[in-house]
Structure formats: C-alpha cells, structure tokens
Design a protein around this motif. Structure first.
Motif, mmCIF file in Angstrom:
data_model
loop_
_atom_site.group_PDB
_atom_site.id
_atom_site.type_symbol
_atom_site.label_atom_id
_atom_site.label_comp_id
_atom_site.label_asym_id
_atom_site.label_seq_id
_atom_site.Cartn_x
_atom_site.Cartn_y
_atom_site.Cartn_z
ATOM 1 N N TYR A 24 0.819 -1.204 0.000
ATOM 2 C CA TYR A 24 0.000 0.000 0.000
ATOM 3 C C TYR A 24 0.860 1.264 0.000
ATOM 4 O O TYR A 24 0.999 1.921 1.023
ATOM 5 C CB TYR A 24 -0.942 0.007 1.209
ATOM 6 C CG TYR A 24 -1.918 -1.142 1.210
ATOM 7 C CD1 TYR A 24 -3.068 -1.090 0.428
ATOM 8 C CD2 TYR A 24 -1.692 -2.272 1.977
ATOM 9 C CE1 TYR A 24 -3.972 -2.138 0.410
ATOM 10 C CE2 TYR A 24 -2.593 -3.330 1.973
ATOM 11 C CZ TYR A 24 -3.724 -3.259 1.190
ATOM 12 O OH TYR A 24 -4.616 -4.299 1.178
ATOM 13 N N PRO A 25 1.441 1.619 -1.139
ATOM 14 C CA PRO A 25 2.177 2.882 -1.220
ATOM 15 C C PRO A 25 1.215 4.061 -1.160
ATOM 16 O O PRO A 25 0.091 3.980 -1.663
ATOM 17 C CB PRO A 25 2.865 2.798 -2.586
ATOM 18 C CG PRO A 25 1.966 1.919 -3.396
ATOM 19 C CD PRO A 25 1.415 0.904 -2.426
ATOM 20 N N GLU A 26 1.656 5.136 -0.546
ATOM 21 C CA GLU A 26 0.803 6.326 -0.450
ATOM 22 C C GLU A 26 1.078 7.309 -1.578
ATOM 23 O O GLU A 26 0.177 8.000 -2.035
ATOM 24 C CB GLU A 26 1.015 7.013 0.899
ATOM 25 C CG GLU A 26 0.513 6.210 2.093
ATOM 26 C CD GLU A 26 0.648 6.982 3.388
ATOM 27 O OE1 GLU A 26 1.057 8.167 3.322
ATOM 28 O OE2 GLU A 26 0.341 6.436 4.449
ATOM 29 N N THR A 27 2.330 7.365 -2.003
ATOM 30 C CA THR A 27 2.714 8.342 -3.021
ATOM 31 C C THR A 27 3.287 7.643 -4.252
ATOM 32 O O THR A 27 3.612 6.448 -4.222
ATOM 33 C CB THR A 27 3.757 9.330 -2.485
ATOM 34 O OG1 THR A 27 4.988 8.624 -2.243
ATOM 35 C CG2 THR A 27 3.282 9.969 -1.184
ATOM 36 N N VAL A 28 3.426 8.411 -5.325
ATOM 37 C CA VAL A 28 4.025 7.898 -6.551
ATOM 38 C C VAL A 28 5.452 7.436 -6.284
ATOM 39 O O VAL A 28 5.882 6.383 -6.764
ATOM 40 C CB VAL A 28 4.004 8.975 -7.657
ATOM 41 C CG1 VAL A 28 4.653 8.447 -8.932
ATOM 42 C CG2 VAL A 28 2.591 9.424 -7.940
ATOM 43 N N ASP A 29 6.200 8.221 -5.500
ATOM 44 C CA ASP A 29 7.570 7.841 -5.156
ATOM 45 C C ASP A 29 7.600 6.506 -4.414
ATOM 46 O O ASP A 29 8.432 5.639 -4.709
ATOM 47 C CB ASP A 29 8.228 8.927 -4.292
ATOM 48 C CG ASP A 29 8.765 10.076 -5.126
ATOM 49 O OD1 ASP A 29 9.085 9.849 -6.307
ATOM 50 O OD2 ASP A 29 8.862 11.189 -4.607
ATOM 51 N N MET A 52 -3.036 4.396 -10.700
ATOM 52 C CA MET A 52 -2.233 5.616 -10.621
ATOM 53 C C MET A 52 -3.038 6.761 -10.008
ATOM 54 O O MET A 52 -2.506 7.612 -9.297
ATOM 55 C CB MET A 52 -1.758 5.981 -12.034
ATOM 56 C CG MET A 52 -0.962 7.269 -12.131
ATOM 57 S SD MET A 52 0.543 7.313 -11.096
ATOM 58 C CE MET A 52 1.458 5.911 -11.760
ATOM 59 N N ASP A 53 -4.348 6.772 -10.273
ATOM 60 C CA ASP A 53 -5.203 7.841 -9.756
ATOM 61 C C ASP A 53 -5.268 7.841 -8.236
ATOM 62 O O ASP A 53 -5.523 8.872 -7.615
ATOM 63 C CB ASP A 53 -6.621 7.697 -10.317
ATOM 64 C CG ASP A 53 -6.640 7.702 -11.821
ATOM 65 O OD1 ASP A 53 -7.072 8.701 -12.415
ATOM 66 O OD2 ASP A 53 -6.203 6.699 -12.417
ATOM 67 N N ALA A 54 -5.082 6.674 -7.608
ATOM 68 C CA ALA A 54 -5.203 6.569 -6.150
ATOM 69 C C ALA A 54 -3.928 6.987 -5.424
ATOM 70 O O ALA A 54 -3.942 7.178 -4.207
ATOM 71 C CB ALA A 54 -5.558 5.136 -5.759
ATOM 72 N N ILE A 112 2.602 -3.271 -14.911
ATOM 73 C CA ILE A 112 1.298 -2.844 -15.418
ATOM 74 C C ILE A 112 0.797 -1.688 -14.556
ATOM 75 O O ILE A 112 0.723 -1.813 -13.333
ATOM 76 C CB ILE A 112 0.278 -3.997 -15.366
ATOM 77 C CG1 ILE A 112 0.766 -5.169 -16.222
ATOM 78 C CG2 ILE A 112 -1.095 -3.528 -15.835
ATOM 79 C CD1 ILE A 112 -0.067 -6.424 -16.061
ATOM 80 N N ILE A 113 0.484 -0.572 -15.186
ATOM 81 C CA ILE A 113 -0.041 0.590 -14.470
ATOM 82 C C ILE A 113 -1.442 0.870 -14.976
ATOM 83 O O ILE A 113 -1.652 1.125 -16.167
ATOM 84 C CB ILE A 113 0.858 1.824 -14.662
ATOM 85 C CG1 ILE A 113 2.259 1.553 -14.085
ATOM 86 C CG2 ILE A 113 0.243 3.047 -13.987
ATOM 87 C CD1 ILE A 113 3.234 2.697 -14.270
ATOM 88 N N ILE A 114 -2.422 0.806 -14.083
ATOM 89 C CA ILE A 114 -3.819 1.024 -14.429
ATOM 90 C C ILE A 114 -4.193 2.478 -14.153
ATOM 91 O O ILE A 114 -3.849 3.022 -13.104
ATOM 92 C CB ILE A 114 -4.727 0.083 -13.622
ATOM 93 C CG1 ILE A 114 -4.387 -1.377 -13.941
ATOM 94 C CG2 ILE A 114 -6.201 0.366 -13.911
ATOM 95 C CD1 ILE A 114 -5.112 -2.373 -13.069
ATOM 96 N N CYS A 115 -4.870 3.082 -15.098
ATOM 97 C CA CYS A 115 -5.337 4.466 -14.940
ATOM 98 C C CYS A 115 -6.831 4.525 -15.242
ATOM 99 O O CYS A 115 -7.329 3.805 -16.102
ATOM 100 C CB CYS A 115 -4.601 5.408 -15.896
ATOM 101 S SG CYS A 115 -2.831 5.539 -15.613
#
Length: 268
Positions: A24-29, A52-54, A112-115
């Motif tokens: 559960y990452p909080e940020t993009v980094d 990615m939106d989350a 895989i990155i879902i948007c």
C-alpha cells in the motif's frame, strides 16, 4: 485503491493467490521505490499498480495542507490559495519510469499501471478520453490498452432478466511489439471471472470458422453440432481447452496473414 474485495483464489486461481503480495504505497515515489526494491531481488516480477489515480504525491499533500489551513481562516483566505491543482505525478512518472526500464527489461519483468479514464477538456483534441499521470505513461509503455464495457450479460431466472456479467472490449492504442492496434472482446462473469472458453468460441464464430445457424453451432473440429452452451460444456468436460486455443491461434494467424500487403521490402 484498496477497493477490491473479490475472492482472488476463485477468479485467478490458488497459485496466483498464494504468490500475491499486496502493498500500500501512499505516493508515486513510494510505488516506484517498492518496484525498484522488488527488481533488485534478482527474480522476474509482475508488478501491478491499481491505480495511478489513487496515488498521492508530496506536492499534492502539501497543497492539501495549505488549503486546509486557509479554509479554517475563512472563505476569503481560501480564495487566495493558488488554483494550481497539479499533483506532480507527470514529472515523477517520467523520471522514475526511465530509471526502471533497464531493470525491467534485463530481469524479464512486467510492470502494469492502471489508470482511470477522464473526459478530455481540450477542444482541439480528437481523443474523447485521457488519463492521469502524464504522457510518460504512454511514451515508455510497450503496450497501452484501453478497456470499456460494451455489453451487459443477462440470464433469465424466475422469469426475470438478471445480470450475470459483462463483455469487456480491449482496444490496443500503442503496440511496440507488432505495431498492430487491434480490438478484442472478452466475456467476464460475476461467478467465475474471465470466460476464456466462451470468448474463444465467440471469436471462432465471429470469424466464420464455425457456423452459427438459428442458434445451432457447427464445430467440425470437435465433430459437434448444437447450442453454444452445449459446445462450451463439451469442451470443458472433455478438457479440450488446449485444442480450442490452438484453433483460435491458427485462425488469428490466418487473419493476420490475410491483412498483410505484399510489397518488395524497401531494404532488401
């Protein structure tokens, strides 16, 4: 998003469920740091970001704090806060994906990155939808696929039509592997997930390999004539799925060859 409450083992099999590691990452980094750590493990991985939106960013969190403090002071103070709502994801994606791609390729891994789709506000654009995260997500992608629901699958139970699933359309908008931007449709049921067998049967009927007349399907490969459901039952009962997929692959290749234009190679 931490929003899926589905039974992973039921829909994707116990082997996948036993190997699944949820983070559960909080940020993009945070997300890219986690992927980088996993790639350093020396084994190929399949990493999926949903979505990615989350993911937030330090810039977005700082702006939230600024707006919160201003709101407590009153409407006048909040009105003075900058209207820039950029979340910094585009820059993070651009720089981080550039760093990860060599390790992804060398390890044979898949990311895989879902948007989520968004309606575009650019009047000059021919695209009706866009996505968060900036252009880097498409620029660095080997494949970009857009999905949409095109049909609701129903079954009559006790005299009433009940929803039992959907048909999902997958449209390829970028393809570094072959360059072909083809579409496919996949049936998905609430009870069992992706209906691979049914999808393959529908494909062979749609391409004219099997004939469907008045609800009766003639599948010469399996010496069968009958309804769609009876054919699917026969394939699953007799464990003919491998043979079915081989037929689908052969028909797909025939279609692909028929689409090729015969020309002398420019660089022979």
């Amino acid at each position: 998003e931490d929003g899926s409450l589905l039974d992973f083992a039921l829909y994707f099999g116990p082997m996948m469920a036993s190997r699944l590691e949820i983070k559960y990452p909080e940020t993009v980094d945070d997300f890219y740091f986690m992927v980088d750590d996993d790639l350093k493990g020396g084994k190929p991985i399949i990493g999926i970001c949903d979505s990615m939106d989350a993911l937030s960013s330090k810039q977005e969190q700082e702006k939230f704090d600024v707006r919160k403090k201003a709101a407590k002071k009153g409407p006048a103070a909040l009105a003075k806060v900058s209207g820039d709502y950029g979340d910094g994801k585009a820059k993070k994606n651009s720089s981080s994906l550039r760093q990860l791609i060599p390790d992804l390729r060398e390890s044979g891994s898949i990311l895989i990155i879902i948007c989520q789709t968004r309606d575009t506000l650019e009047s000059f654009s021919f695209e009706k939808s866009t996505h968060a995260g900036g252009r880097a997500l498409k620029f660095y992608a080997a494949l970009q696929m857009w999905t949409s629901r095109v049909q609701t699958l129903k079954k009559t139970v006790r005299g009433k039509p009940r929803q039992i699933g959907i048909t999902c359309k997958i449209k390829i908008k970028k393809n570094r592997l072959t360059g072909k931007e083809w579409d496919v449709e996949i049936p998905i049921f609430h009870s069992t997930g992706i209906d691979d067998t049914g999808g393959c049967v529908d494909y062979l009927i749609g391409e004219g390999h099997w004939k469907d007349k008045d609800g009766k399907i003639t599948a010469e490969d399996f010496d069968f004539t009958g309804t769609r459901e009876a054919l699917i039952k026969k394939i699953e009962t007799e464990e003919l799925e491998k043979e079915l997929r081989a037929i689908v692959a052969a028909v797909w290749e025939d279609v692909d060859k028929a689409c090729q234009v015969k020309r002398k190679n420019r660089y022979e």
